[in-house]
Scaffold this motif. Structure first.
Motif, PDB file in Angstrom:
ATOM      1  N   ILE A 195       0.753  -1.079   0.004  1.00  0.00           N
ATOM      2  CA  ILE A 195      -0.022  -0.051   0.117  1.00  0.00           C
ATOM      3  C   ILE A 195       0.829   1.233  -0.127  1.00  0.00           C
ATOM      4  N   GLY A 196       0.711   2.277  -1.101  1.00  0.00           N
ATOM      5  CA  GLY A 196       1.177   3.564  -0.927  1.00  0.00           C
ATOM      6  C   GLY A 196       0.580   4.456  -0.026  1.00  0.00           C
ATOM      7  N   CYS A 197       1.163   5.332   0.703  1.00  0.00           N
ATOM      8  CA  CYS A 197       0.375   6.391   1.341  1.00  0.00           C
ATOM      9  C   CYS A 197       1.456   7.602   1.443  1.00  0.00           C
ATOM     10  N   GLN A 198       0.759   8.662   1.595  1.00  0.00           N
ATOM     11  CA  GLN A 198       1.685   9.995   1.946  1.00  0.00           C
ATOM     12  C   GLN A 198       2.176   9.946   3.434  1.00  0.00           C
ATOM     13  N   ASP A 199       3.347  10.103   3.520  1.00  0.00           N
ATOM     14  CA  ASP A 199       4.260  10.063   4.534  1.00  0.00           C
ATOM     15  C   ASP A 199       3.465  11.004   5.736  1.00  0.00           C
ATOM     16  N   ALA A 236       3.066   2.754 -11.733  1.00  0.00           N
ATOM     17  CA  ALA A 236       4.288   1.866 -12.083  1.00  0.00           C
ATOM     18  C   ALA A 236       4.260   0.562 -11.598  1.00  0.00           C
ATOM     19  N   GLY A 237       3.209   0.105 -10.830  1.00  0.00           N
ATOM     20  CA  GLY A 237       3.217  -1.080 -10.211  1.00  0.00           C
ATOM     21  C   GLY A 237       3.843  -1.417  -9.009  1.00  0.00           C
ATOM     22  N   LYS A 238       4.530  -0.121  -8.257  1.00  0.00           N
ATOM     23  CA  LYS A 238       5.501  -0.637  -7.105  1.00  0.00           C
ATOM     24  C   LYS A 238       4.514  -0.734  -6.062  1.00  0.00           C
ATOM     25  N   VAL A 239       3.368  -0.264  -5.867  1.00  0.00           N
ATOM     26  CA  VAL A 239       2.412  -0.753  -5.017  1.00  0.00           C
ATOM     27  C   VAL A 239       1.030  -1.071  -5.460  1.00  0.00           C
ATOM     28  N   ASP A 240       0.357  -1.745  -4.566  1.00  0.00           N
ATOM     29  CA  ASP A 240      -1.124  -2.439  -5.304  1.00  0.00           C
ATOM     30  C   ASP A 240      -2.268  -1.391  -4.964  1.00  0.00           C
ATOM     31  N   ALA A 241      -2.127  -0.391  -4.122  1.00  0.00           N
ATOM     32  CA  ALA A 241      -3.048   0.340  -3.911  1.00  0.00           C
ATOM     33  C   ALA A 241      -2.554   1.521  -3.247  1.00  0.00           C
ATOM     34  N   VAL A 242      -3.272   2.729  -3.134  1.00  0.00           N
ATOM     35  CA  VAL A 242      -3.121   3.953  -2.525  1.00  0.00           C
ATOM     36  C   VAL A 242      -4.120   4.421  -1.401  1.00  0.00           C
ATOM     37  N   VAL A 243      -3.857   4.526  -0.293  1.00  0.00           N
ATOM     38  CA  VAL A 243      -4.985   5.050   0.834  1.00  0.00           C
ATOM     39  C   VAL A 243      -4.629   6.573   1.088  1.00  0.00           C
ATOM     40  N   ILE A 244      -5.633   7.134   0.686  1.00  0.00           N
ATOM     41  CA  ILE A 244      -5.470   8.733   0.993  1.00  0.00           C
ATOM     42  C   ILE A 244      -7.075   9.284   1.084  1.00  0.00           C
ATOM     43  N   ASP A 245      -6.957  10.611   1.321  1.00  0.00           N
ATOM     44  CA  ASP A 245      -8.492  11.418   1.520  1.00  0.00           C
ATOM     45  C   ASP A 245      -9.140  11.339   0.419  1.00  0.00           C
ATOM     46  N   ASN A 246     -10.403  11.165   0.403  1.00  0.00           N
ATOM     47  CA  ASN A 246     -11.255  11.194  -0.572  1.00  0.00           C
ATOM     48  C   ASN A 246     -11.487  12.104  -1.837  1.00  0.00           C
ATOM     49  N   GLU A 247     -11.276  13.563  -1.456  1.00  0.00           N
ATOM     50  CA  GLU A 247     -11.423  14.506  -2.252  1.00  0.00           C
ATOM     51  C   GLU A 247     -10.029  14.356  -3.216  1.00  0.00           C
ATOM     52  N   PRO A 248      -8.852  14.498  -2.604  1.00  0.00           N
ATOM     53  CA  PRO A 248      -7.631  14.439  -3.304  1.00  0.00           C
ATOM     54  C   PRO A 248      -7.563  13.233  -4.253  1.00  0.00           C
ATOM     55  N   ALA A 249      -8.406  12.057  -3.801  1.00  0.00           N
ATOM     56  CA  ALA A 249      -8.191  10.591  -4.390  1.00  0.00           C
ATOM     57  C   ALA A 249      -9.357  10.952  -5.876  1.00  0.00           C
TER      58      ALA A 249
END
Ligand code: GLN
Length: 311
Positions: A195-199, A236-249
């Protein structure tokens, strides 16, 4: 804390309920405020007349204050800020539609507009200071910045470092995946996915927590300096998903082909403004203004302006 929770609820409720809440509060400032408001309505013309009849020498030189703004800021709350006459907002301007840069190199977004109004009502000029998300809270805590406003989620850990105002918006943590992903629901993230996230974000904290606490473990999360970089990693396939706030998403998915947001809501959060713990006067003044801006529909208008047009 209970008081905050109550205020927060009131803030998020419809106008009538919020108004009802403020009239039943036992806080000593509320009746005085109501009286002040009534008085302003009843003697509105007189007040204006008084002001125009006896202008202060410096009044006409004020650059920012139009007639309306001058009337609103006639009696600004007495607050201390890091730089006299200014309200410094610490933010990370890569979080659309809450804060982003505009074509002219300035800043725009929901938080920027709300902060501009707050500053105006305090008789101050807003200064937006763009920085890494991870520095937003610490800069307020250390007294370099007045307010942290960055789609900032209220949580217990952050409450140790800054005071939060009432909430003015809600956010929802969502999951972005490629359109052809085998991740169909949030629970699928536990199948050894990356999972990719913002730090430093709440999304990162939830995901990197242990499975016993509902997370996926640090080994399953890669953090990036901002959301856009997490999205690049997803593409780029480095993560399978990104978890982030809905509006930026929504904005990221709109400008990047082949991605989708899972329908399941992950976590619902409250956004509020962080203020230095040693400056309760500023927090209280902002809360008073927020109640006003929520009750008169201004906050909703600003939210609608940025959120509806993006759908
Ligand atoms: N709402 C999230 C948080 O407070 C993300 C905020 C952001 O990235 N600007 O952690």
């Amino acid at each position: 804390m209970k008081k905050y929770a109550a205020l927060l609820l009131a803030g998020m409720m419809a106008l009538s309920l919020a108004a009802c809440g403020s009239s039943t509060t036992s806080s000593s400032s509320a009746p005085a405020e109501e009286k002040k408001e009534e008085a302003a309505v009843e003697t509105g013309e007189q007040t204006e007349a008084t002001q125009t009849e006896a202008p202060e020498p410096g009044a006409e030189q004020a650059e920012t204050a139009g007639t309306e703004a001058a009337a609103e800021t006639a009696a600004p709350a007495e607050v201390t800020t890091v730089s006299p006459g200014e309200l410094h907002m610490a933010t990370n301007a890569a979080f659309p539609p809450y804060e982003m840069t505009d074509d002219a190199g300035g800043y725009e977004g929901i938080d920027v507009e709300i902060a501009t109004l707050i500053a105006e009502k305090l008789g101050l000029t807003l200064v937006v200071d763009d920085m890494e998300f991870g520095s937003v809270i610490t800069s307020v805590q250390s007294g370099k910045e007045d307010i942290a406003m960055a789609g900032l989620t209220v949580n217990e850990e952050r409450k140790q470092n800054v005071d939060f105002t009432d909430s003015y918006a809600t956010g929802v943590q969502v999951v972005i995946v490629p359109e052809d992903s085998d991740i169909a629901v949030v629970d699928d993230l536990s199948n050894d996915k990356m999972i990719g996230c913002q730090d430093g974000t709440t999304g990162y904290f939830y995901c990197s927590d242990t499975p016993e606490n509902g997370g996926y473990g640090e080994d399953h999360v890669i953090s990036y300096p901002n959301g856009a970089m997490a999205i690049e990693a997803l593409k780029a396939g480095k993560v399978d998903a990104v978890v982030i706030d809905n509006e930026p998403a929504k904005q990221f998915v709109a400008v990047n082909e082949g991605l989708k947001i899972l329908e399941t809501e992950y976590v619902i959060e409250n956004y509020a403004i962080g203020v230095n713990k040693e400056n309760p006067a500023l927090r209280d003044a902002i809360n008073n203004i927020l109640v006003e801006l929520i009750n008169d529909g201004t906050v909703q208008q600003i939210l609608d302006k940025y959120i509806n047009t993006n759908e």
